[in-house]
Write a protein that holds these residues in place. Structure first.
Motif: not given
Length: 347
Positions: A96, A98, A108, A143, A229-233, A235-236
């Motif tokens: 996890y 980001e 995370d 975060k 906000r979640e940790v985004q694995i 990222r676009e």
């Protein structure tokens, strides 16, 4: 169960890599950026920062502030190599991760059965041992606070912000420490006498919404320790672009088109490698007096080849009216979709 988020930030990353590679630079003011006076500072060592040098500052201004600075060109390939080593350490700990940039990430570590402080020290020690670099780490339950903590005592810092400390620990801080509040937003608040988070905390939510729209709710929540906000694995990537500072200021559009042509070819190659197309084209300019301008155009179709990118960028350029000469030109493409081969139907 509360989340455990770690924010890690590599200290003066580009400059630190150069110092590790060349021990003679240790303790000296090092600036990474363009070779000419028309370039800008990419980053600098803490010794240079003591003179007031900052990222994005024109090189000529940095030289005035720090005449004895050692100015080196950007070696992005080398920095990416070191960054990959460091991120591999992160991924050993948790999937996890980001990435925020080449030198910054959220992790995370909620489900790791070890003390968060031990995990942060483990990361810092591994990075130091394997690369010679220092990183700053922040630990908290979301975060916003983790990022704030990592910046608390840089360089080589480590800070934990717990629930019982919020919001009082934030009160003395300047409002520019609130994630998402840029210079314009901060100035807007300064105009009504708000400079610290404590002063910001006293404002009603309705006023913040009136000032900043829906983002006003985020500001209101964050300074109260709320950030969902979640940790985004994954990222676009939002845009792909190229830009350059010109050798001489100009308002000659035919000359600027030469740069656009080169950018279009480079961007097209990147789009092909990533197998995507985009339909939003943006032209960026910076004037002789360092004022940035952007103008965008959204197409009704997706493009990815050099000719289309060049044509659409030039059409935007033709619409621009220059009141002064231009020192920087850039183009970017965004609003992507995957470039899939479509199977034709008989019907």
């Amino acid at each position: 169960m509360n989340k455990v988020i770690m924010h890690v930030d590599m200290d003066a990353f580009f400059a630190s890599v150069e110092i590790v590679d060349n021990k003679n630079l240790r303790g000296k003011p090092v600036i990474i950026g363009g070779n000419s006076n028309r370039g800008v500072v990419a980053t600098c060592s803490y010794e240079a920062r003591a003179y007031g040098v900052r990222s994005a500052m024109p090189i000529y201004m940095a030289k005035e502030k720090c005449p004895n600075a050692i100015i080196l060109p950007v070696r992005y390939g080398r920095y990416k190599e070191i960054s990959n080593k460091i991120f591999n350490i992160f991924y050993e700990i948790t999937p996890y991760v980001e990435p925020l940039s080449i030198d910054e990430a959220y992790l995370d570590i909620t489900d790791i059965n070890k003390r968060p402080l031990d995990m942060a020290n483990f990361v810092k020690n591994r990075v130091r041992k394997e690369t010679g670099l220092t990183i700053s780490a922040g630990l908290s339950y979301n975060k916003f606070l983790a990022k704030l903590a990592s910046d608390w005592n840089k360089p080589n810092g480590l800070k934990i912000i717990g629930k019982d400390e919020v919001p009082k620990i934030l009160f003395p801080l300047s409002i520019d420490k609130v994630h998402g509040l840029g210079k314009k937003s901060a100035k807007k608040l300064n105009n009504i006498g708000v400079y610290t988070i404590e002063e910001l905390y006293k404002l009603p939510q309705d006023l913040l919404v009136e000032f900043f729209g829906k983002f006003g709710i985020d500001i209101y929540d964050r300074i109260r320790g709320i950030d969902k906000r979640e940790v985004q694995i994954l990222r676009e990537r939002k845009s792909i672009g190229r830009e350059t500072t010109l050798s001489n200021d100009t308002n000659d559009k035919e000359e600027l088109k030469l740069y656009i042509k080169a950018f279009a070819g480079s961007i097209a190659d990147t789009l092909e490698n990533k197998n995507v197309k985009g339909k939003n084209i943006t032209i960026k300019t910076k004037t002789s007096s360092f004022v940035n301008h952007t103008k965008s155009k959204t197409l009704s179709y997706y493009i990815s080849n050099e000719e289309d990118i060049y044509r659409e960028a030039c059409s935007i350029l033709e619409e621009l009216e220059f009141e002064e000469k231009i020192r920087l030109i850039g183009i970017s493409i965004s609003a992507f979709k995957e470039d899939k081969v479509e199977q034709l139907s008989f019907f």
